[in-house]
Every structure is written in C-alpha cells, then in structure tokens.
Design a protein around this motif. Sequence first.
Motif, PDB file in Angstrom:
ATOM      1  N   TYR A 410      60.849  32.082  11.505  1.00 46.71           N
ATOM      2  CA  TYR A 410      61.393  31.533  12.098  1.00 46.71           C
ATOM      3  C   TYR A 410      60.597  31.901  13.786  1.00 46.71           C
ATOM      4  O   TYR A 410      60.762  32.188  14.444  1.00 46.71           O
ATOM      5  CB  TYR A 410      62.814  31.508  11.771  1.00 46.71           C
ATOM      6  CG  TYR A 410      63.222  31.009  10.393  1.00 46.71           C
ATOM      7  CD1 TYR A 410      63.315  30.267   9.753  1.00 46.71           C
ATOM      8  CD2 TYR A 410      63.397  32.656   9.713  1.00 46.71           C
ATOM      9  CE1 TYR A 410      63.808  30.083   8.815  1.00 46.71           C
ATOM     10  CE2 TYR A 410      63.603  32.371   8.403  1.00 46.71           C
ATOM     11  CZ  TYR A 410      64.079  31.069   7.649  1.00 46.71           C
ATOM     12  OH  TYR A 410      64.342  30.779   6.401  1.00 46.71           O
ATOM     13  N   ALA A 415      70.980  30.567  13.198  1.00 50.32           N
ATOM     14  CA  ALA A 415      72.510  29.612  13.935  1.00 50.32           C
ATOM     15  C   ALA A 415      74.004  31.099  13.265  1.00 50.32           C
ATOM     16  O   ALA A 415      73.540  31.484  12.481  1.00 50.32           O
ATOM     17  CB  ALA A 415      72.812  28.092  12.961  1.00 50.32           C
ATOM     18  N   PRO A 432      74.969  22.924   9.829  1.00 52.18           N
ATOM     19  CA  PRO A 432      73.420  23.048  10.336  1.00 52.18           C
ATOM     20  C   PRO A 432      73.288  21.536  10.872  1.00 52.18           C
ATOM     21  O   PRO A 432      74.370  20.666  10.941  1.00 52.18           O
ATOM     22  CB  PRO A 432      72.651  22.766   8.316  1.00 52.18           C
ATOM     23  CG  PRO A 432      73.401  22.037   7.838  1.00 52.18           C
ATOM     24  CD  PRO A 432      75.156  22.782   8.454  1.00 52.18           C
ATOM     25  N   ALA A 436      67.956  18.297  11.131  1.00 54.83           N
ATOM     26  CA  ALA A 436      67.875  19.145  10.217  1.00 54.83           C
ATOM     27  C   ALA A 436      67.453  18.617   9.123  1.00 54.83           C
ATOM     28  O   ALA A 436      68.217  18.059   8.307  1.00 54.83           O
ATOM     29  CB  ALA A 436      68.400  20.641   9.621  1.00 54.83           C
ATOM     30  N   CYS A 482      66.916  26.594   4.803  1.00 52.54           N
ATOM     31  CA  CYS A 482      67.222  25.311   4.787  1.00 52.54           C
ATOM     32  C   CYS A 482      65.961  25.246   3.965  1.00 52.54           C
ATOM     33  O   CYS A 482      64.741  25.269   4.087  1.00 52.54           O
ATOM     34  CB  CYS A 482      66.788  25.055   5.697  1.00 52.54           C
ATOM     35  SG  CYS A 482      66.408  23.166   5.668  1.00 52.54           S
ATOM     36  N   SER A 491      63.079  24.549  10.380  1.00 50.92           N
ATOM     37  CA  SER A 491      63.475  24.464  11.528  1.00 50.92           C
ATOM     38  C   SER A 491      64.925  24.648  12.459  1.00 50.92           C
ATOM     39  O   SER A 491      65.595  24.580  12.709  1.00 50.92           O
ATOM     40  CB  SER A 491      63.446  22.419  11.625  1.00 50.92           C
ATOM     41  OG  SER A 491      64.511  22.477  10.094  1.00 50.92           O
ATOM     42  N   TRP A 492      65.275  25.298  11.465  1.00 51.20           N
ATOM     43  CA  TRP A 492      66.533  25.602  10.857  1.00 51.20           C
ATOM     44  C   TRP A 492      66.823  27.082   9.885  1.00 51.20           C
ATOM     45  O   TRP A 492      66.793  26.789   8.745  1.00 51.20           O
ATOM     46  CB  TRP A 492      67.734  24.482  10.385  1.00 51.20           C
ATOM     47  CG  TRP A 492      69.283  24.860  10.545  1.00 51.20           C
ATOM     48  CD1 TRP A 492      70.078  25.053  11.948  1.00 51.20           C
ATOM     49  CD2 TRP A 492      69.782  25.767   9.454  1.00 51.20           C
ATOM     50  NE1 TRP A 492      71.147  25.551  11.346  1.00 51.20           N
ATOM     51  CE2 TRP A 492      71.309  26.293  10.032  1.00 51.20           C
ATOM     52  CE3 TRP A 492      69.780  25.654   8.355  1.00 51.20           C
ATOM     53  CZ2 TRP A 492      72.249  26.738   9.316  1.00 51.20           C
ATOM     54  CZ3 TRP A 492      70.877  26.130   7.398  1.00 51.20           C
ATOM     55  CH2 TRP A 492      72.163  26.351   8.144  1.00 51.20           C
TER      56      TRP A 492
END
Length: 978
Positions: A410, A415, A432, A436, A482, A491-492
């Motif tokens: 990543y 988070a 999220p 996202a 995700c 992306s998350w």
Amino acid sequence: MIIAFFLAIIHLISIAELAYGSSVYVDWSAEVPQNLNVIHFTIDYTPPIGEPPPHSVLIASVRSTVVNHTIPATDYTFRVMAGLVDGTSIRIYEKVLPSSPLPPTLDSIQSSTFEATISYFPPEGSAADLTYYLEYYPLGHEEFTNYVETKASIVKLRGLEPDTEYHIKIFTIFKGMPSLVFVVGQFRTQGLLNTASPSIYSVPISSSPIQYPTFLPTTPSFGPSVNVESGSSYPTTPRFPILPEFTSLSVSFVSEPKLASIHPSSVDPVAIPSTAAPTTSNSMPLFTTTIIPPYGIMSLVSSTIDTTTVRTSISSKSSNKTRTSRTRSPKTKPTRITTTIPTPSTSSTRATTTFTDAEEDPILEETKIKSQEKVEDEVTFETETNEKPEEIDVTQAKATAITNSKASLYSVPPAPLEIAKDKNQLRIEWSPPEEALCDSYKLNYTVLSLSQPKSFDVSSTNNYFVHIKFLTGHKLELLVECWFEGAVSTSWWAYRVIDLGKPRPVENLRIANMETDEFYLSSITLDFDWPAGHNFDYYEILVSYSLGKKVVGKNQLVVHEKGPVKLEKLEPAKMYTITVRNVSRELEIASPAKGLRQITPPVITSTVYPGQISSNAININFGESDPEHLFDSYELIFSGSSKNITKQLAKDDPKSFTFNKLIPGKTYHFDLYTLYKGIRSRPVSADITTYPLKVTKLYPILGPGYAALYWDIENVADNECRYRLAYTSTSNTGIRKEQTVELKNTNHHTFTKLDYDTYYTFTITVIMGVGEAEAESESESVTVGFSSRSTSAPLLQRYGSRELSLTFDNDRHLFADTNGVIDNFAIIVSEDIELGGDDFELKPWHEIRNEEKWPAYRASPSTYNPFKKGTKTATFIIGEEDCDRRKLDEPYCNGALRSHIDYFVKIRAYSVSNVAMETEWISVNGMVAEEEDHSKEQRRLPCHMYLNGCPRSSAVSSKSIDTYLCHIILVLIVMGLR
C-alpha cells in the motif's frame, strides 16, 4: 534408614531456624532538616543485637534501613546521627520501635461440618504481650479471605462450608508489628452425608514469609520437604509444628529471605505490590485479601482479578447467596452463565459471564458466599472469567500468511480501526472515505501470541464492521482490505495491533504527600510507576477510594494525564482504602488492582509562640488544639544546626519548654504536630532567633568633615548580620541633627558632611534573623567632638630618591584633647589611596612590601609621639630604616621606599580612649634643600641602600662644583682668544 531420617529432621530444624527471623524497619527521611550538608549517617540502637551492628555508617543518600536478626518482640531504641562536612555530627532521630515477633507453633486443627477449632502455642521463650492474626479461605479461592485478630491461643471458626478444604495462615503481632513468617495449614470440613469421615484431615503446614511490603519485601526461596509417616519418632524438643494425631503429615519449611542482601534504600514503606491469587473456577467472585500492618499505613493487596467492565448497574435488592442459573439451549452456540455475587461491604453484584462451546446442558449450581459486613447496594460488573488465554481450534479455518508482509503493497498510510466488546464477541469497525471504491471488505487477523502465529479471514459485504470471537488473553494483528470487483484495492486499508489480555497494572503505588489544611479538609497525593507504553487513547487510570477498609460507593477519579494524583476533600483522621486500576476504554477490561490503606492526618488548631528570649535560651509555648477534632498526642520538634530534639507530649502535659545552651544570634526552628495513630498533622511552625551579641569594639576615626567607624562582632552562628547605625549631634549653638543607616555584612561605615564645633553620639545595634524571627542585640555607643578647622597643614618633600621628609605641627584644633589624651601618632603612607588599607588597625611595612602597588601602611613606630617634650613641630623621614631584621617588640618598621614613586601621606593621632583623629591625604611638594645636613639628626641607611652610594659630609656641594666648572671654562676661552 533411621540415621538418614534423623539427618533429614536435623536439616529441617536448621531451615526452620533460618525462617524464624526478626527485624526492624527504621526510616528517618522526614527528620533530616533541609539544607543540611550531610556526608554520612550513623545508626545506633539498644539492645545492641542486630545486623547491621550498632554504630554502622550509611551513605548520605540512604534515609532508611532494615535491621535484621534482632531480638524478637522487643522494644528497640534507635538513634541516627548525621555526620556533617565540617566534621561535627548531630542527632536527627531517636525513637522506640518494636521488633517483629516469632511465629506461633501450631498444635492441632479439628473440624466438623460447619466449624473448625484451631489450637496453637505462643512463640517459644516469648513473654511479650502478643496478639494473633488468622486468615482463612477455601483452597484456591484466596479472594474469599476472612480474618480474625485475637489474643486467645484457641480459636473456633464457625459458618464454614461443608466438605470444603480450607487454607489458613497464622502469624504473631507485637505492638502492631507482625512476624516475618507465618504458619500455613490446610483442613477439610466434614460433608453433610459423610458422618464417618475423620475430624482432622491431612494438614500440610509450612512457615512462609508474610506478604509484608510496609517493612520488608520478601522473595521466598523454597527449601526441601519430607514426608513423616505415622510411628516415626520425633526429637524430644521439636523445633517445628507437629500434629501427632495425623495419619500422614507433609511438612515443608520455607527459608527466610537473606535479609542482608536487601539494600536499605530499596525498602519502600508505602508501596504495595500485587499478589496473584490462583483461580480454579471461572464462576468464583473476586475479593480483596487484607493484611493489617502497623503505624496506621494499611496495605491492601489485591488478588489477580478477571477482566472487569466499568459499567455498573444498581439493584435495590440484597442477598447473602449467589445463584448461578442456566437455561437449556437447543443450538450449539456459546452458552451464557450469569452469576450475581454480593461484595463484602455492599450489596453490589458482579455479573460473571462465561461462554462455552459445549453442546451439553449446563448444570444448575448454587454457591453460598459469606458476607463480612452488611450488604447495602448492588453493583453489576461484566467480567470475563477465563484466566488463561483461550484455546484456538485452527483445524476449522485455513491459515494464511501473516499480514505484516502485505503492508508494503500500500502506498497510503493505514486508517485506524475501532474495537468494542459485544458480549462474547469482538466487534471491529472501520470508516473508509467516500472516495474509496470498495464493494466488500476482508478482515485478516493474526493471533500473534501463539507459539506459531496463525491468521484467519472474515469478509463483510454491506457492513463496515465484523464480529470475531473474543480471544481472551491473546494479542491480535488486524488488517482490513478493500476489495473492488474481485481484486484488492490499494487506495485504502486499515491496520491495528490489539491486546485482549488484561492491561498492565501500575507499579510502586505510594503516598507522595498528605495533609490536612487549616479548613479541616484532608488530601492524599498518590504517585506510581506508569505502565510501560501507556496510551491514553486506549487506556485510562481509574482511582477508587472510600472510607473504611473496603472500597464502596462512587468515589472515583479518572486520570487522563501522567503525574501525581491528588484526592481532595477527605475527612481528617479517617482511614481510606484506595485502589488503582488500568482500564481499557474500548474493551472495558481492568488490570489487577493495586491499592493501599491510609489514615489521613489529624487536625491541629494550636499556635506556637515564644516566651522569654535571651542570647542563649528560648522559652517556647503552644496552645491546646481543639479537642473536638480527633488526635492522640502532640509532637514538638526543635531543630538546630547541631542537634534536633523531639518531644512526645500527652494532651495534658505542660505546654511550655525552655531550651538552654543555645548559640547567640541563631535562628531555631520549632514544629508542632498532633498525632493520630502515628500520623502527623500539618506542622505549626515558628522560627525564633536568640538575641545576638553586641559589637565588641566601636572605634571612630575623625577627619575634616567626616567620621569613619569600625567595629568587630562575634558571629558564632555565622549568620547574615545587619546593623542599624545612627548618630545624634548637638552643636555649640544648640542645633540637633540625627541620621540612621541600615548596613549588611560589613564592619565599617563613613559619615560625611559633619559639622565642626559639634558633639556626635554614634550608636550601633546588631540585627539577626529574618521577618518575624528578627532579633536585635544591645546597643553600643561612643561620643566624640569635632573642634574648629585646622590652622596648619603638613609638608611632604622628597629627601633623596628613596626617602620622604614629613614636617607637621601639633595642631590642637585637629588633635583635640576633648576626645582623650593623645597616646601616639601614626604616619600613614600609600601609593594609591583608592586601594584602602587605612582602617583603624593599620598594616606594617612587611605585609605590603611585595604588593604591585602599596596600599596604606604605618611607617611610624607604635609608640611614636614627638610632642611629649612640648615641641610644636616635628619632622619624620619616611623610608630611612633597614627592616631586614624584624623586632619582636615592635610590629611596625619604617622601611625603604621605592625610587621615583609618588606617595601619599597622612597623619593620624590615637587617643587613650580609642578615638583616632587624622589629617587629609597630602602628596609630595618640592624637595628638601641640599645644604641642609640631617646626618647628625637622623640615622642613615647602609650605603648599598642608595643608588649613588653613601652621601659624605665633606663632599663638595653641587653649587661649588658648578662655580668651579664655570671658572675653568672661562679660563679656556681666554686662552683660546690669545
């Protein structure tokens, strides 16, 4: 075999002798005065039996020590001397302290269905007034501890549970001091149906170190153990507990810790360590093991408790029984068992929830719990009862790789994740961002606490949370990914490592400070060592306190930042029980409690005030404290530089004392306390200064329009001295004037712009002490008179390159007889008048001869007075003597001057009344005429003292030589012209 048996018995006896020890804890930290420059302490005591021995020297950083191997159950008188830097020593501590007694000797234990009779003997050879302390509880459940304190040697315990094995501890107490070791035994009560069971069950007995943190931290080391079968012969005088009626007896002695290895400075009389109690049942409630130490500082040792939530619920009902109810569940899902248990001090209930995966029906149980006090209200706690980490079945889930390796995939930071406990499940939530793109989420959690970490996956499609099993006691690594259209989106992501075990407890819980203020409100300041890596985002410190020996009510304080914790608005002279827990904010899991018991300081309303004061004595008085407030006695502490005196006073004792043989001008400190069970109140203090001595000399020097005063003082206390110097004047015309100045740390002062034809009276007073402790000495005065202006001035001329000629008159206006008959005259010489040195006592030539620039010194002899024969004018040649040889009967010498140096000179006359009168400084004015011959009037120096050799009386004068040379030049000119 018989020889080996007796050798084992002798070995057991030697171990028992090691276990039975006595010691005294001595703490003088509160007695050391502030700003006392100590280099070491010397401890002495009587009787002189113990280790370290009497007169032992301890380093200055040590404020407490443990004296081991003392005489058991004996009053020891301890004295601590402080060695100071200047080589002196002062006594700072003297108290009588009891030594710990020996443990009792167990005789027998007889039990029935609901009762047990305990018989024991006092310690061998002990004639002191002893009491005994008994603790007993069902084996494996130390949280149900009950205790008995008695003077009897036979105790009957009632209300016991039938067919239950009990554990009992017995130790001796002497004047509040418990024995260092105690006797431990086990017995089983008879069953309700088994009437034929023997009255005495097999009772293993051991002598174990008591958990006694207030005076001595112990770490027992276990010794050997032997089994004594029936019929074995014992020694005629057994040295360890014997139960001859038992069919079998397992005896083990635990050797006493090596007390000499304990560093004295490591003993903390306030810190209360935690003791873990073994737990064998998941449905057992939690109680607190209590021990009564001496001197009012009570310790509360908490057992290892289950995970406890902070949420409580109040029930109006009270019950002395705990019922465990179970309902049959047709599905093979976790079964919830709720147990309500009243605490000893209230009717609070703790809801104990246990989840199992078993399919069989639960069994209905009923457990009776004894209450030690009246039950008033109920508090419900949610408790996780599994003591050990929960076992994980890894056969039903496919293990994957540990998720740490995925973090590198990543490009954005992870988070956060939020967790919460939902019954027996762990709820994991995430949030999220809106941008996202995720159509599903997958949680990968790894159990890191396993010997071989295992990972598991849980998917979530429509929710931002998942539930997993609450794995009590394990450490988990959580990773939420995700997923979008069957692929992982980078992306998350969310990541966190959590610990589902109990939080780490605080350590070294101690009292930092406590006081009761003038408004009769008490406060206790706690301090402790914080758990390593404590994070206030996830954990908080919960402090609970209440009156009495148990924590009841809602007096709680949540700590959100590091630092001391202050409990305020407490009642004075009351015992408070305080517990501290580290609580998880999310999971509501509490650490094992650390606690203590403390009596708050009593109230004091007395005042301390001085009576009669002299230069070497102080009378101190204090008023009676208000009897409405609880206290036992008074304590008055006198603090001086060389000694401290502590007086223990009863309420009706006299309240006036006189301290003699004190130092003049020294400030002494007095502290008055009220005492309640050994706890001091706030001090009522007074600083009182003895009267300083007056100045020993006050000598004035009078000059044209000024008066310089010099004095000496005996400052035995080496205090900061202040002076009040004043004068009053009366002129011949009747005009009066006065002036006062305040001086500090000096021995002279000059008044200027004084008037002629005026009498002045100078007065000086010595002041020592500060503020209300200020004290003044008696005054010293001197009266002098200024006559009219001088009518003549001295004349200073050069007399060769290394001498000066001083001519002066006997001026009656300057050297007036009104200040006393003139005794001698001082010729004062200086290279630079700014260097000073012209004090009342002048320096001789020998002291200044090696200075770069000569300050003022006296050139004339101490008896020099040229006007004794009635002459009016005198001449003094400065620098004419050979001072290589000093005279024993004369301190002053008229030594040679330095060549080509400008000197300043003044004349001072000393009277027989120690009043000096002097002229102004004068400088060199011209040279003495060469035709003047002083060879017959004054003694000349040796020839080597002159640059051009000795002057001769027959030598041609410089004027005759000039005339002769002129004649020769004229003759040569005339001859040349011819």
